[in-house]
Scaffold this active site. Structure first.
Site, short mmCIF file in Angstrom:
data_model
loop_
_atom_site.label_atom_id
_atom_site.label_comp_id
_atom_site.label_asym_id
_atom_site.label_seq_id
_atom_site.Cartn_x
_atom_site.Cartn_y
_atom_site.Cartn_z
N SER A 270 18.30 -2.32 -24.02
CA SER A 270 19.92 -2.70 -25.06
C SER A 270 19.50 -3.74 -25.62
O SER A 270 20.58 -4.54 -26.87
CB SER A 270 20.92 -3.08 -23.23
N GLY B 244 12.70 -5.24 -27.03
CA GLY B 244 13.17 -6.20 -25.96
C GLY B 244 11.81 -6.31 -24.92
O GLY B 244 10.93 -6.06 -25.71
N GLY C 39 13.06 0.20 -18.23
CA GLY C 39 13.23 2.19 -17.76
C GLY C 39 12.55 3.58 -18.19
O GLY C 39 13.32 3.74 -18.16
N GLU D 17 6.17 3.16 -25.97
CA GLU D 17 6.30 1.77 -26.30
C GLU D 17 5.05 1.35 -26.54
O GLU D 17 4.65 0.25 -27.38
CB GLU D 17 7.21 1.07 -24.87
#
Length: 257
Positions: A43, A98, A113, A119
Site C-alpha cells: 500500500s 515499504g 504481503g 523484493e
C-alpha cells in the site's frame, strides 16, 4: 544512523494512508531522469507508483523505467504508465518500497504481503534502497508487531515448518504456522506466492533476540526454505512520515545517499 526532519505539520491529524503518501512522495524526490528503478509492492509503495506515473506523464522524468517486485506491482505500474524491464541485465539505480518493520539499525521485516523473494532479489541488486514507512513501523526489535514470513517450497512444507520451529526450539512465546487463505465455505488453503511457493509465518512474543545474521543463516540452510523476510543491512535510507505530519530521513551510516 542520522536523521533530519522536514516540513511543518499540516493542520489536523493525518490518516495512516495520508502519512504513507507523504513518505512515498518524498522518496520519489530521489528519482532522476534516466534511472531504472526497483518498484516495490504494497500500500505504501503504491503511492510511489502513482506519483511516478504523474511525473512521467508530465514529462518530468524522461527515460525512467522500473523492475516490478510482484505481479500486482507490474499491473499497477503498467496502468499508470511506467515502462517496465525484466531483472535480467537491468542496472537498478534505486529501489523504493515499504516495510512492515524497521529497527534502530535500519534492518527490516518485509513480505507480509507475500512478495519477499522478488523484493529481496530486486532491491538487493540495486545500488540504493529507499524505504518508505509511517511512524508506526519503527520497532525496537524485528518481529515485535506481527509475522516474520519465510517462503518455502510446497513439497514437504509441513516438514520444512517443523525444521523452522527447531531453529527457535524452547524460545518462550514463539510459534510458526503455514499462512492460509479462505477457499470456499469454512475451507482454507495454503497462501501461494507469485513464485508458486508457500509462506510460513513466524511469531515472537517480544521480537527476535540474538544475532540476526546467525538466525538468517540458520533459516537459509534449511532445505525447502527459499528466502525469509528479514532484510538485513539492505536499506540505505528510510523515510518516515511522523504522526505530527513531519518527515524524518534516516540514513545508514555506512552508505549514505
Amino acid at each position: 544512523m542520522g536523521s533530519a526532519a522536514a516540513s511543518p505539520p499540516p493542520s489536523g491529524k493525518m490518516s495512516q494512508d495520508e502519512l504513507k503518501r507523504v513518505a512515498a512522495h518524498r522518496a520519489v524526490e530521489f528519482v532522476e531522469p534516466g534511472m531504472t528503478l526497483g518498484l516495490g509492492t504494497g500500500s505504501t509503495a503504491a503511492h510511489a507508483l502513482d506519483r511516478l506515473g504523474d511525473l512521467l506523464r508530465a514529462g518530468a522524468l524522461p527515460g525512467v523505467a522500473g523492475v516490478p517486485t510482484s505481479l500486482k506491482t507490474e499491473l499497477h505500474a503498467a496502468r499508470v504508465g511506467i515502462p517496465l524491464l525484466p531483472l535480467d541485465g537491468a542496472r537498478i539505480r534505486l529501489s523504493i518500497d515499504g516495510a512492515d518493520e524497521v529497527d534502530p539499525d535500519l534492518n527490516l521485516v518485509k513480505g507480509r504481503g507475500g512478495s519477499l523473494l522478488r523484493e529481496k532479489m530486486i532491491e538487493g541488486a540495486g545500488e540504493r534502497f529507499v524505504v518508505i514507512v509511517d511512524e508506526s513501523k519503527l520497532v525496537p526489535r524485528l518481529g515485535c508487531t506481527g509475522a516474520v514470513p519465510v517462503e518455502v517450497v510446497p513439497f514437504g512444507a509441513p516438514h520444512t515448518l517443523g525444521l523452522i520451529r527447531k531453529v527457535f526450539d524452547g524460545l518462550p512465546g514463539f510459534h510458526a504456522r503455514l499462512r492460509t487463505v479462505a477457499d470456499g465455505d469454512l475451507v482454507s488453503a495454503p497462501f501461494v506466492t507469485d513464485n508458486g511457493n508457500y509462506i510460513v509465518e513466524m511469531f515472537f512474543e517480544d521480537g527476535i533476540r540474538g544475532d540476526l545474521q546467525d538466525i538468517s543463516d540458520r533459516l537459509l540452510r534449511i532445505t525447502g526454505v527459499v528466502e525469509h523476510g528479514m532484510f538485513l543491512g539492505m536499506a540505505t535510507t528510510v523515510i518516515v512520515a511522523n504522526n505530527d505530519g513531519t518527515v524524518s530521513v534516516l540514513h545508514r551510516k555506512s552508505k549514505l545517499i
